[in-house]
Write a protein that holds these residues in place. Structure first.
Motif, PDB file in Angstrom:
ATOM      1  N   PRO A  11       1.890   5.212  -5.478  1.00 45.72           N
ATOM      2  CA  PRO A  11       1.357   4.446  -6.621  1.00 45.72           C
ATOM      3  C   PRO A  11       2.202   4.615  -7.876  1.00 45.72           C
ATOM      4  CG  PRO A  11      -0.425   5.472  -5.407  1.00 45.72           C
ATOM      5  CD  PRO A  11       0.848   5.997  -4.804  1.00 45.72           C
ATOM      6  N   SER A  19      -0.539   0.137  -4.198  1.00 49.78           N
ATOM      7  CA  SER A  19      -1.940   0.515  -4.285  1.00 49.78           C
ATOM      8  C   SER A  19      -2.202   1.778  -3.467  1.00 49.78           C
ATOM      9  CB  SER A  19      -2.822  -0.620  -3.778  1.00 49.78           C
ATOM     10  OG  SER A  19      -2.571  -0.873  -2.408  1.00 49.78           O
ATOM     11  N   THR A  75       4.052  -3.393  -7.025  1.00 49.81           N
ATOM     12  CA  THR A  75       2.758  -2.754  -7.223  1.00 49.81           C
ATOM     13  C   THR A  75       2.378  -2.027  -5.944  1.00 49.81           C
ATOM     14  OG1 THR A  75       2.067  -4.523  -8.732  1.00 49.81           O
ATOM     15  CG2 THR A  75       0.353  -3.077  -7.860  1.00 49.81           C
ATOM     16  N   GLN A 118       0.834  -1.199   0.000  1.00 55.76           N
ATOM     17  CA  GLN A 118       0.000   0.000   0.000  1.00 55.76           C
ATOM     18  C   GLN A 118       0.867   1.247   0.000  1.00 55.76           C
ATOM     19  OE1 GLN A 118      -2.618  -0.454   3.390  1.00 55.76           O
ATOM     20  NE2 GLN A 118      -4.129  -1.543   2.152  1.00 55.76           N
TER      21      GLN A 118
END
Length: 126
Positions: A87, A125, A123, A12
């Motif tokens: 992100p 988020s 990745t 995150q």
């Protein structure tokens, strides 16, 4: 020289993650190790590099103050500690190696490197 990148994953925004790049070569005393990243539809971007001999780091503008590159003392491994992830840090991250013939700032583009790992996906988020 074979390079193996690992440590990617799904995190995150605001989290930290550490990438590793293990090299098959036992002696990197005259090499520069670098990290690049490539997001979908974008060019490969310089992230950071380090001289194996002295540990001198160099960073791309987009990661300064958030990412730290380092090298292992005994093993032929380079690390990329990523903090305060955003992100826009989402990409496949690649490690690379090149013979150290010039100053560290020279090694800020993909065409300066001779050896590449396979990449690891990060990745982030929101």
């Amino acid at each position: 020289v074979q390079l193996q990148a690992s440590g990617g994953g799904l995190v995150q925004a605001g989290d930290s993650l550490r990438l590793s790049c293990a090299a098959s070569r036992h002696t990197f005393s005259n090499y520069v190790m670098g990290w690049f990243r490539q997001a979908p539809g974008k060019e490969r971007e310089f992230v950071a590099s380090i001289t194996w001999s002295s540990g001198l780091p160099y960073y791309g503008d987009s990661v300064k103050g958030r990412f730290t590159i380092s090298r292992g003392n005994a093993e032929s491994t380079v690390y990329l500690q990523m903090s305060s992830l955003k992100p826009e840090d989402t990409a496949v991250y690649y490690c690379a190696a090149a013979a150290e013939l010039y100053g560290i700032s020279y090694y800020n583009a993909p065409d300066k490197y001779d050896y590449w790992g396979q990449g690891t996906l990060v990745t982030v988020s929101s």
